[in-house]
Design a protein around this motif. Sequence first.
Motif, short mmCIF file in Angstrom:
data_model
loop_
_atom_site.label_atom_id
_atom_site.label_comp_id
_atom_site.label_asym_id
_atom_site.label_seq_id
_atom_site.Cartn_x
_atom_site.Cartn_y
_atom_site.Cartn_z
N ARG A 65 1.11 -1.14 0.06
CA ARG A 65 0.05 0.00 0.02
C ARG A 65 0.77 1.27 0.00
NH1 ARG A 65 -1.69 4.33 0.34
NH2 ARG A 65 -3.23 5.09 1.17
N PHE A 66 2.01 1.10 0.75
CA PHE A 66 3.14 2.33 0.65
C PHE A 66 4.08 2.26 0.15
CE2 PHE A 66 0.32 2.66 4.62
CZ PHE A 66 -0.41 3.88 4.56
N ASN A 67 4.04 1.39 -0.91
CA ASN A 67 5.20 1.03 -1.74
C ASN A 67 5.59 2.46 -2.57
OD1 ASN A 67 6.37 0.61 -4.95
ND2 ASN A 67 6.93 -1.13 -3.39
N PRO A 68 7.02 2.72 -2.32
CA PRO A 68 7.45 4.00 -2.88
C PRO A 68 7.31 4.24 -4.17
CG PRO A 68 9.22 3.00 -1.44
CD PRO A 68 8.20 2.12 -1.67
N GLY A 69 7.43 3.04 -5.25
CA GLY A 69 7.03 3.20 -6.70
C GLY A 69 5.61 3.48 -6.86
N LEU A 70 4.65 2.62 -6.41
CA LEU A 70 3.47 2.98 -6.30
C LEU A 70 2.80 4.49 -6.09
CD1 LEU A 70 1.15 1.01 -7.38
CD2 LEU A 70 0.45 0.52 -4.94
N LEU A 71 3.72 5.04 -4.85
CA LEU A 71 2.98 6.27 -4.38
C LEU A 71 3.70 7.17 -5.32
CD1 LEU A 71 3.57 6.13 -0.51
CD2 LEU A 71 1.46 5.67 -1.83
N ASN B 283 -0.62 14.86 2.34
CA ASN B 283 -1.53 13.84 3.05
C ASN B 283 -0.93 12.48 2.83
OD1 ASN B 283 -2.73 15.81 4.39
ND2 ASN B 283 -4.60 15.64 3.21
N THR B 284 -0.53 12.08 1.49
CA THR B 284 -0.47 10.76 1.07
C THR B 284 1.07 10.57 1.52
OG1 THR B 284 -1.63 10.91 -1.01
CG2 THR B 284 0.29 9.47 -0.92
N LEU B 285 2.09 11.38 1.29
CA LEU B 285 3.30 11.15 1.74
C LEU B 285 3.51 11.56 3.22
CD1 LEU B 285 5.34 13.60 -0.93
CD2 LEU B 285 5.10 11.12 -0.80
N ALA B 286 2.80 12.28 4.01
CA ALA B 286 2.79 11.99 5.40
C ALA B 286 2.33 10.53 5.86
CB ALA B 286 1.91 13.04 5.98
N GLN B 287 1.20 9.93 5.25
CA GLN B 287 0.74 8.63 5.98
C GLN B 287 1.75 7.56 5.56
OE1 GLN B 287 -2.97 7.86 3.91
NE2 GLN B 287 -3.94 10.02 4.68
N ALA B 288 2.46 7.92 4.23
CA ALA B 288 3.64 6.91 3.98
C ALA B 288 4.73 6.91 4.87
CB ALA B 288 3.99 6.98 2.42
N PRO C 6 13.48 1.85 6.27
CA PRO C 6 12.60 2.59 5.61
C PRO C 6 13.25 3.26 4.40
CG PRO C 6 13.39 3.67 7.63
CD PRO C 6 13.85 2.42 7.65
N PRO C 7 12.51 3.53 3.06
CA PRO C 7 13.31 4.03 2.15
C PRO C 7 13.69 5.53 2.29
CG PRO C 7 10.64 3.74 1.60
CD PRO C 7 11.34 3.03 2.83
N ALA C 8 14.78 5.82 2.29
CA ALA C 8 15.19 7.28 2.51
C ALA C 8 14.72 8.38 1.44
CB ALA C 8 16.79 7.29 2.46
N SER C 9 14.55 7.78 0.13
CA SER C 9 13.88 8.90 -0.82
C SER C 9 12.55 9.21 -0.69
CB SER C 9 14.03 8.02 -2.12
OG SER C 9 13.19 7.02 -2.21
N LEU C 10 11.94 8.21 0.17
CA LEU C 10 10.39 8.63 0.29
C LEU C 10 10.35 9.39 1.62
CD1 LEU C 10 7.23 6.21 0.20
CD2 LEU C 10 7.68 7.52 2.09
N LEU C 11 11.11 9.06 2.60
CA LEU C 11 11.03 9.87 3.82
C LEU C 11 11.68 11.43 3.44
CD1 LEU C 11 12.70 7.61 6.41
CD2 LEU C 11 10.25 8.06 6.05
N ARG C 12 12.40 11.46 2.66
CA ARG C 12 12.93 12.81 2.18
C ARG C 12 11.99 13.60 1.43
NH1 ARG C 12 17.15 11.27 0.23
NH2 ARG C 12 18.55 11.79 1.82
#
Length: 651
Positions: free
Chosen positions: A417-423, A441-446, A456-462
């Motif tokens: 559901r929170f896969n970086p590529g899908l998001l 909101n989407t990035l905050a939930q992820a 955790p994937p650093a790219s998504l957190l950044r």
Amino acid sequence: MVAQSLASLLQRASIDDHEEVIQSCDAVLAKSKSDLKAQHMKVVALLKLDRYEEALKIFEAGGDDLKNSAGLEYAYASYKCGELEEATEALTRTASGRGASHLEAQVRYRAENFRRAAELYEELSKDTSYSQEVNDLNINSWATDAQLQWKGEPEFVRHDRLSREDLESFETTYNGACLNIAKGAFKQGEILLNRAQSQHPAVLPETHICRTSEDLSPEEKTAELLPIAVQQLYVLIRLGKLEEAEAALKDIAVEDIPELSTKKIARNNIVLARPTAVNPYILYKALHATPDATNNDRLFEYQDRDLIGNSHAADLLVQKYDGIIRSTAKALSKRPSPSTDTITNLLSVSNAAAHARNETGPKALRKITPLLERRPTDLGLLLTVVQLYISSGNTASAITAMERSLRSLEESNESIRFNPGLLSVLVSLYQLEGRTVQIRNTLAQAAAYWRTQPEPPASLLRAAAASLLHSEKRSDLATAGELFRGLQQQDANDRVAIAGYVASQATLDYAQIESQLDSLPAVSDLIADVDVSALESAGIAPSASSAAAAAAAFAGARKRTAATADGARKRVRKSRLPKDFDPAKKPDPERWLPVRDRSSYRPKGKKGKQRAAALTQGGPVNEKAEESAPQQQKPAGGSSNAKKNKKKGKR
């Protein structure tokens, strides 16, 4: 008796009498089927004769006792038969020592666990007392790094450039070429492939052939050149050198390639090198001419993925829609769902294309969207639908489809559901629609989910932290600060994380980040080497404010074109001036109006004055004249003239 026969057997054993060893073991086992020593000796002889399946049958008959006492041999037989899980289990349970490490590295490599294989080769290379293994270990570690790059794990690649000693070996040069090809450096890969081919024992003169190649026959040496030629063909295709690729086909004898996997890749590349305007049925036949490789000769996942895609594309060209639907549905039923696996989602795309019957746009959507309603967590099908919506210009429907599928994954599989590529796909769709709040909101939930996970994937957190910086809520800024702080702890030199943390906390607690301001580079240093004039002359669009100022300045310049530099008026030609023009006299401001519309106009005569009074707007109205004026009305019925002019018809 058994001990004496085994002792004599060992005394007479040599590299050339493995068949005799097997016969002697059979004689012993005929009297005692459970003799572990005889079983062990027979297994070793079978392995030396490359009769791996027979050796594996001996292990199955001998049971756990034989597998435990000859763990290394059992692992090797399982590895050669393609049973990699059994080989790995045997090595971890019973085998130990340097030989076991070598075998485990090979098993891990074949099982595509390249990270572990690279670690094992690095550990083996640290022991310099085994100088005879240095060359082999170097070759294998270069090959492992190439596979890591192809698999998409470049951060674990240990090699960068070939040394002068590496370039002296055609195996290392070839593996270095493969690493460059995996990186996309096809030109460098072509150079190294040509060098590897020129260094091969089949090409070098007899005086330059190394001793290790003396055991190879001329046919075997020539066969070793074929994989290099197949790789060269692939590089030429990727470089767009189709004429050279066509010429290289003459050097590839596909039927002479012993490995089925290499033969299948060669046929695929040969088909792609040929002209595209080919009969689809001939293309289909060529791609399916070579059977699939099995056991230890099967393709790696990234190779199998591309060939499956090409095979299904050929099936679609020959309109084998029902066959593709059945085969892909059967394959998908054996795979976990939902899944981010590449091959799984490629099967879903092929299944969707077969249902659409090669249609695109709205026609394809009408056939595929019902499938998505039944399989909302099928990611390959979802992305196909999204792509069709985007190509049709319907971004809103693409967002709706993404959101509906992601809601279906909330309870079943949060990692997907929170896969970086899908998001990233969903965020890109939001950006097209300008939905900044949904992005945040989407990035905050992820980020909230991945912060609870071990890696955790650093790219998504950044990305999530950077998005929260644009929020006006203090809670969002605090969350952004925590995310940037975590990234900074992972990498103390991460300038983005440091700058983001300072930006998030500047309005919340300035005293907390005041000490970190010195660690940030000055703005003047960041833009010191930026030539603004060069950027503008190169075509970089200016900002909105500067563009508006430039437009205003341009408009002002247009308005001032009638004035010279000293403010004087330009001289007007005499031919354009009236005859009675007096430059000292002020011109009439009403000179552009018609004569009767000027304030100085005075009509002459009685009729002229009456006409002027009637036409003047806003002037006095003569009510008596209005009343005495005859009123024109339309007749209620037909006029007498109409009756007179009416022709008589026949009675």
